[in-house]
Design a protein around this motif. Structure first.
Motif, mmCIF file in Angstrom:
data_model
loop_
_atom_site.group_PDB
_atom_site.id
_atom_site.type_symbol
_atom_site.label_atom_id
_atom_site.label_comp_id
_atom_site.label_asym_id
_atom_site.label_seq_id
_atom_site.Cartn_x
_atom_site.Cartn_y
_atom_site.Cartn_z
ATOM 1 N N ALA A 211 1.028 -1.584 -0.331
ATOM 2 C CA ALA A 211 -0.168 0.308 -0.039
ATOM 3 C C ALA A 211 0.992 1.436 0.214
ATOM 4 C CB ALA A 211 -0.742 0.544 1.053
ATOM 5 N N GLN A 212 2.158 1.165 -0.269
ATOM 6 C CA GLN A 212 3.119 2.178 0.349
ATOM 7 C C GLN A 212 2.887 3.430 -0.983
ATOM 8 O OE1 GLN A 212 6.274 2.933 -1.375
ATOM 9 N NE2 GLN A 212 6.494 4.908 -0.122
ATOM 10 N N SER A 213 3.519 4.560 -0.849
ATOM 11 C CA SER A 213 3.679 5.120 -2.289
ATOM 12 C C SER A 213 4.167 6.265 -1.775
ATOM 13 C CB SER A 213 2.222 5.293 -2.624
ATOM 14 O OG SER A 213 1.035 6.136 -1.963
ATOM 15 N N ARG A 214 4.393 7.380 -2.712
ATOM 16 C CA ARG A 214 4.642 8.854 -2.204
ATOM 17 C C ARG A 214 3.721 9.575 -1.750
ATOM 18 N NH1 ARG A 214 9.264 10.454 -7.110
ATOM 19 N NH2 ARG A 214 9.584 11.752 -4.882
ATOM 20 N N ILE A 215 3.004 9.821 -2.878
ATOM 21 C CA ILE A 215 1.359 10.810 -2.160
ATOM 22 C C ILE A 215 1.086 10.143 -0.237
ATOM 23 C CG2 ILE A 215 -1.009 11.169 -2.504
ATOM 24 C CD1 ILE A 215 0.861 12.214 -3.989
ATOM 25 N N TYR A 216 1.191 8.494 -0.028
ATOM 26 C CA TYR A 216 0.943 8.228 1.622
ATOM 27 C C TYR A 216 1.880 9.192 1.502
ATOM 28 C CZ TYR A 216 -1.249 5.635 5.216
ATOM 29 O OH TYR A 216 -0.902 4.570 6.074
ATOM 30 N N ASP A 217 2.886 9.052 1.798
ATOM 31 C CA ASP A 217 4.742 9.275 2.614
ATOM 32 C C ASP A 217 4.099 10.693 2.794
ATOM 33 O OD1 ASP A 217 5.369 7.312 2.792
ATOM 34 O OD2 ASP A 217 6.480 6.741 1.498
ATOM 35 N N ARG A 218 3.749 11.591 1.513
ATOM 36 C CA ARG A 218 3.296 12.816 1.611
ATOM 37 C C ARG A 218 2.770 13.643 2.562
ATOM 38 N NH1 ARG A 218 0.576 17.072 -0.582
ATOM 39 N NH2 ARG A 218 2.113 19.663 -1.352
ATOM 40 N N HIS A 219 1.001 12.478 2.247
ATOM 41 C CA HIS A 219 -0.090 13.778 2.301
ATOM 42 C C HIS A 219 -0.160 13.054 4.108
ATOM 43 C CE1 HIS A 219 -1.209 14.900 -1.393
ATOM 44 N NE2 HIS A 219 -1.937 13.724 -1.464
ATOM 45 N N TYR A 220 0.000 12.287 4.970
ATOM 46 C CA TYR A 220 -0.460 11.879 5.846
ATOM 47 C C TYR A 220 1.024 12.341 6.636
ATOM 48 C CZ TYR A 220 -1.525 9.094 10.151
ATOM 49 O OH TYR A 220 -1.694 9.305 11.642
ATOM 50 N N PRO A 221 1.827 11.769 6.514
ATOM 51 C CA PRO A 221 3.202 12.883 7.842
ATOM 52 C C PRO A 221 2.901 13.931 7.782
ATOM 53 C CG PRO A 221 3.939 11.814 6.676
ATOM 54 C CD PRO A 221 2.871 10.839 6.001
ATOM 55 N N ASP A 222 2.857 14.507 7.088
ATOM 56 C CA ASP A 222 3.185 16.169 6.763
ATOM 57 C C ASP A 222 1.917 16.717 6.400
ATOM 58 O OD1 ASP A 222 5.701 15.978 6.320
ATOM 59 O OD2 ASP A 222 6.172 15.374 3.859
ATOM 60 N N PHE A 223 0.661 16.422 6.524
ATOM 61 C CA PHE A 223 -0.286 17.346 6.524
ATOM 62 C C PHE A 223 -1.599 16.441 6.950
ATOM 63 C CE2 PHE A 223 2.042 17.837 2.481
ATOM 64 C CZ PHE A 223 1.998 19.451 2.795
ATOM 65 N N ILE A 224 -2.320 15.227 7.365
ATOM 66 C CA ILE A 224 -3.549 14.962 7.829
ATOM 67 C C ILE A 224 -3.061 14.864 9.137
ATOM 68 C CG2 ILE A 224 -4.917 12.935 7.308
ATOM 69 C CD1 ILE A 224 -4.193 12.914 4.373
ATOM 70 N N ALA A 225 -1.938 14.318 9.392
ATOM 71 C CA ALA A 225 -1.285 13.828 10.647
ATOM 72 C C ALA A 225 -1.541 15.361 11.542
ATOM 73 C CB ALA A 225 -0.038 12.915 10.909
ATOM 74 N N LYS A 226 -0.728 16.085 10.900
ATOM 75 C CA LYS A 226 -0.906 17.502 11.895
ATOM 76 C C LYS A 226 -1.943 18.377 11.882
ATOM 77 C CE LYS A 226 4.501 17.274 10.254
ATOM 78 N NZ LYS A 226 5.222 18.546 10.026
ATOM 79 N N GLU A 227 -2.359 17.933 11.080
ATOM 80 C CA GLU A 227 -3.708 18.750 10.795
ATOM 81 C C GLU A 227 -3.914 20.098 10.220
ATOM 82 O OE1 GLU A 227 -6.520 18.405 13.831
ATOM 83 O OE2 GLU A 227 -7.171 16.536 13.404
ATOM 84 N N GLN A 228 -3.296 20.796 9.001
ATOM 85 C CA GLN A 228 -2.035 21.165 8.900
ATOM 86 C C GLN A 228 -1.981 20.948 7.373
ATOM 87 O OE1 GLN A 228 0.224 23.347 7.735
ATOM 88 N NE2 GLN A 228 1.954 21.652 7.033
ATOM 89 N N TYR A 229 -2.469 22.289 6.239
ATOM 90 C CA TYR A 229 -2.525 22.115 4.903
ATOM 91 C C TYR A 229 -2.390 23.459 3.666
ATOM 92 C CZ TYR A 229 -5.280 18.345 6.287
ATOM 93 O OH TYR A 229 -6.627 17.057 7.092
ATOM 94 N N THR A 230 -1.098 23.993 4.457
ATOM 95 C CA THR A 230 -0.639 24.894 4.481
ATOM 96 C C THR A 230 -0.406 24.682 2.910
ATOM 97 O OG1 THR A 230 -0.167 26.211 5.514
ATOM 98 C CG2 THR A 230 1.273 26.464 3.477
ATOM 99 N N PRO A 231 -0.842 24.689 1.487
ATOM 100 C CA PRO A 231 -0.870 24.355 0.436
ATOM 101 C C PRO A 231 1.353 24.196 0.215
ATOM 102 C CG PRO A 231 -1.061 26.188 -0.195
ATOM 103 C CD PRO A 231 -0.847 25.848 1.348
ATOM 104 N N GLY A 232 1.550 22.967 -0.358
ATOM 105 C CA GLY A 232 3.022 22.915 -1.388
ATOM 106 C C GLY A 232 2.292 22.992 -2.752
#
Length: 289
Positions: A211-232
């Protein structure tokens, strides 16, 4: 020395232009907001030239703009690059537009003795900063070979895809995957939360599985887990790319069942005023349903 110009000093364009400066190129930057030009100047870039001056004086002009209309107006519009371009100028567009617009620009550029390459990029702001971007290039192969040293300064995976528009076609298929993976991450994380599974635990397992993907590695730890969505990379931009992808599929007479549903989901997320947030904010839309 080759004189370069870079138009569009946004989240992607600014670090790319700075990397060109660091490599020793003379680079003139231009942006709609004066603040980005000042930032670029503070990192060794040159500013203060008009579009007309850049078209007449630079050897290579690069553009990285958010929307197809921006690209069309900058290159083909009144007082645009083609109106003032010197013969032999090369224009490289890093934006994501439509293959049809690429071909239209290419043909008009050829009439004026100007070279044009569509060269959309992938890899996000981290890739732009680290000069590890994937760059997919369409246009004349001879011109591609001539500017390859420039492309290798801002990217790591440089691919000649074929005639004009080919780079964009590859990029739009890339964005199809990005949209699908973004939806998969959003729904999976919402399902985990509602089913009582710790999302960090799940990420630790899935990031080491199929299930690993670069999008998962980006979206979850950097945005969803932190509940912050400043756009990259803003959700509205991915939605734009998905619309272009859908149009390309229709032109090719290909039915993309999941593509249609994902594009609709991004449209609904924009209706929730999530467009200016990071594309990972699709999770907020999924949670709201």
């Amino acid at each position: 020395m080759t004189k370069l110009a870079y138009i569009g000093l946004g989240n992607m364009g600014l670090p790319m232009a700075v990397n060109l400066v660091k490599a020793g190129y003379e680079v003139y930057g231009k942006n709609r907001s004066q603040g980005k030009e000042e930032t670029f100047a503070g990192q060794g870039g040159k500013v203060g030239k008009s579009v007309a001056q850049l078209a007449k004086e630079a050897d290579v002009v690069m553009t990285c703009l958010p929307m197809p209309d921006d690209v069309e107006n900058m290159i083909m519009g009144k007082d645009g690059l083609l109106e003032h371009a010197k013969e032999g100028l090369t224009i490289i567009d890093f934006s994501t537009v439509s293959p049809e617009l690429n071909v239209k620009i290419y043909e008009q550029a050829n009439e004026k003795g100007v070279h044009f390459l569509d060269a959309p990029i992938s890899g996000g702001t981290t890739g732009a900063e680290a000069a590890t971007l994937a760059i997919m290039v369409g246009g004349d192969e001879k011109v591609f070979q001539e500017v390859t040293p420039i492309l290798e300064t801002v990217g790591e995976n440089i691919t000649y895809a074929g005639p004009s528009g080919s780079g964009t076609k590859v990029k739009l298929i890339n964005q199809y995957f990005v949209g699908m993976h973004t939806m998969a991450v959003s729904e999976a994380m919402h399902l985990a939360a509602e089913a009582g599974i710790d999302r960090d635990l799940l990420y630790g397992v899935l990031s080491k599985s199929f299930a690993q993907s670069r999008i998962y590695d980006r979206h979850y730890p950097d945005f969803i887990a932190k509940e912050q969505y400043t756009p990259g990379f803003a959700l509205e931009l991915l939605h734009k790319d998905l619309r272009l992808m859908s149009a390309m599929a229709e032109e090719a007479n290909v039915s993309l069942e999941f593509g249609q549903s994902i594009t609709k989901a991004f449209a609904k997320a924009e209706e929730m005023e999530l467009g200016k947030e990071d594309m990972s904010a699709l999770y907020k839309y999924v949670k709201s349903k």
